[in-house]
Design an enzyme around this catalytic site. Structure first.
Site, PDB file in Angstrom:
ATOM      1  N   ALA A 215       0.824  -1.215   0.000  1.00 26.95           N
ATOM      2  CA  ALA A 215       0.000   0.000   0.000  1.00 26.95           C
ATOM      3  C   ALA A 215       0.853   1.259   0.000  1.00 26.95           C
ATOM      4  O   ALA A 215       0.413   2.313  -0.454  1.00 26.95           O
ATOM      5  CB  ALA A 215      -0.926  -0.008   1.207  1.00 26.95           C
ATOM      6  N   CYS A 222       9.910  -6.329  -6.710  1.00 26.11           N
ATOM      7  CA  CYS A 222       9.716  -6.908  -8.044  1.00 26.11           C
ATOM      8  C   CYS A 222       9.936  -8.420  -8.007  1.00 26.11           C
ATOM      9  O   CYS A 222      10.594  -8.958  -7.112  1.00 26.11           O
ATOM     10  CB  CYS A 222      10.711  -6.309  -9.028  1.00 26.11           C
ATOM     11  SG  CYS A 222      10.487  -4.555  -9.330  1.00 26.11           S
ATOM     12  N   GLU A 224      11.796 -10.306  -9.923  1.00 26.27           N
ATOM     13  CA  GLU A 224      13.196 -10.735 -10.081  1.00 26.27           C
ATOM     14  C   GLU A 224      13.922 -10.694  -8.748  1.00 26.27           C
ATOM     15  O   GLU A 224      14.699 -11.590  -8.408  1.00 26.27           O
ATOM     16  CB  GLU A 224      13.930  -9.806 -11.066  1.00 26.27           C
ATOM     17  CG  GLU A 224      13.363  -9.786 -12.461  1.00 26.27           C
ATOM     18  CD  GLU A 224      12.260  -8.750 -12.639  1.00 26.27           C
ATOM     19  OE1 GLU A 224      11.491  -8.497 -11.681  1.00 26.27           O
ATOM     20  OE2 GLU A 224      12.161  -8.202 -13.753  1.00 26.27           O
TER      21      GLU A 224
HETATM   22  N1  THU Z   1       7.782  -5.116 -11.605  1.00 30.17           N
HETATM   23  C1  THU Z   1       8.488  -6.270 -11.496  1.00 30.17           C
HETATM   24  O1  THU Z   1       8.060  -7.227 -10.840  1.00 30.17           O
HETATM   25  N2  THU Z   1       9.699  -6.351 -12.134  1.00 30.17           N
HETATM   26  C2  THU Z   1      10.288  -5.336 -12.809  1.00 30.17           C
HETATM   27  O2  THU Z   1      11.442  -5.437 -13.180  1.00 30.17           O
HETATM   28  C3  THU Z   1       9.502  -4.125 -13.101  1.00 30.17           C
HETATM   29  C4  THU Z   1       8.238  -3.952 -12.335  1.00 30.17           C
HETATM   30  C5  THU Z   1       6.496  -5.025 -10.906  1.00 30.17           C
HETATM   31  C6  THU Z   1       6.520  -4.073  -9.747  1.00 30.17           C
HETATM   32  C7  THU Z   1       5.084  -3.656  -9.650  1.00 30.17           C
HETATM   33  O3  THU Z   1       4.409  -4.573  -8.835  1.00 30.17           O
HETATM   34  C8  THU Z   1       4.538  -3.799 -11.066  1.00 30.17           C
HETATM   35  O4  THU Z   1       5.496  -4.553 -11.777  1.00 30.17           O
HETATM   36  C9  THU Z   1       4.290  -2.467 -11.760  1.00 30.17           C
HETATM   37  O5  THU Z   1       5.409  -1.656 -11.691  1.00 30.17           O
END
Ligand code: THU
Length: 297
Positions: A215, A222, A224
């Site tokens: 939130a 992310c 990765e």
């Molecule tokens: N996101 C990832 O999981 N990996 C990335 O390298 C870029 C962005 C996710 C983070 C967030 O939950 C969503 O994508 C939108 O930004």
């Protein structure tokens, strides 16, 4: 696949992570896209012997016992009954409960020795075998037996556990499938942008990750980095490749993830897939993060 582990003694995380992958691949091979759950107890011969005696009247130890919870119609398996899975959905578990598995670690060790492969491979095999039983497979009649064997072989190959452990590691397509599987566990109520990652370590282990939002937005992790944090905290530090799955647009890693991953794998292969696997592209971290930052010490 949600596994509730009941370990009678501690086991190496590399064993459990391979078993988890094998379990995920079993559901995947069966075509189940619905959350499922099973308990897996790993015990010694004396404990499995007592259970074998209680539930089957056989006073001897065995390698694995399966206690299916869903009574599949004879000759059919879970893939034929998607509606049944939905009906069996347990709100508390957040999944359909398939049943209980008990594996004897004494048998894992002796059978691994007998077949000349690792205990983790044997444990993964026994789990796949048992999960097949929980999904309605059997090996009493010859034709059923062949179907079950084929299923087990397919799952083990997809989990990167071939009979020959010196065989090449998991094919890219399977790593991509695992990333897609991980994407289904994304927690992304704010962006509605699910991401899944499957990170292949040099020792053959695969770590899955999804994006986990928060939130506060800024605390979001992310996919990765979820995968790499899991890997490093389980002792893996060398990596071959990462597969990243997204829905409609390619999910190349963000800048923070590129920097984070370059710490351990500056030349990591990066494979992205999107749109139900219709599109796949590949690069390396060296290419997508040139002039990498390194701290001169
Ligand atoms: N996101 C990832 O999981 N990996 C990335 O390298 C870029 C962005 C996710 C983070 C967030 O939950 C969503 O994508 C939108 O930004």
């Amino acid at each position: 696949m949600i596994i509730e582990w009941n370990l009678d003694f501690p086991l190496e995380s590399s064993v459990l992570s391979l078993m988890q992958i094998a379990a995920d691949q079993t559901l995947h091979a069966e075509g189940i896209r619905f959350p499922c759950c099973a308990t897996v107890r790993i015990c010694k011969d004396d404990a499995i012997r007592a259970l074998n005696n209680t539930y089957r009247g056989l006073d001897r130890a065995t390698d694995v016992l399966s206690f299916p919870s869903v009574p599949w119609k004879a000759g059919t398996t879970a893939r034929h009954h998607p509606e049944r899975l939905r009906r069996e959905y347990d709100e508390v578990l957040g999944a359909c409960f398939l049943g209980d598995v008990v594996i004897s670690w004494d048998h894992v060790l002796s059978q691994a020795k007998e077949y000349g492969h690792s205990p983790r491979r044997e444990a993964a095999y026994l789990l796949v075998h048992s999960l097949c039983h929980l999904m309605g497979y059997d090996h009493i009649r010859e034709e059923e037996k062949q179907i079950m064997r084929n299923m087990e072989e397919e799952v083990l190959r997809k989990a990167g556990v071939s009979r020959d452990e010196s065989a090449p590691a998991i094919p890219d397509e399977e790593l991509l499938n695992l990333a897609r599987e991980a994407m289904t566990r994304s927690y992304s109520p704010y962006s509605h942008y699910p991401v899944g990652a499957a990170l292949l370590a040099k020792d053959g282990r695969i770590f899955l990750g999804c994006n986990i939002e928060n939130a506060s937005f800024g605390a979001t992790i992310c996919a990765e980095r979820t995968a790499m944090v899991k890997a490093v905290s389980e002792g893996a530090r060398e990596f071959e490749a990462i597969a990243i799955a997204t829905k409609d647009t390619p999910g190349w890693p963000c800048g923070i993830c590129r920097q984070f991953m370059s710490e351990f794998a500056p030349d990591l292969r990066v494979i992205v897939t999107w749109g139900d696997g219709a599109h796949t592209e590949e690069s390396t971290l060296g290419v997508i993060l040139p002039h990498q930052f390194e701290l001169e010490t």
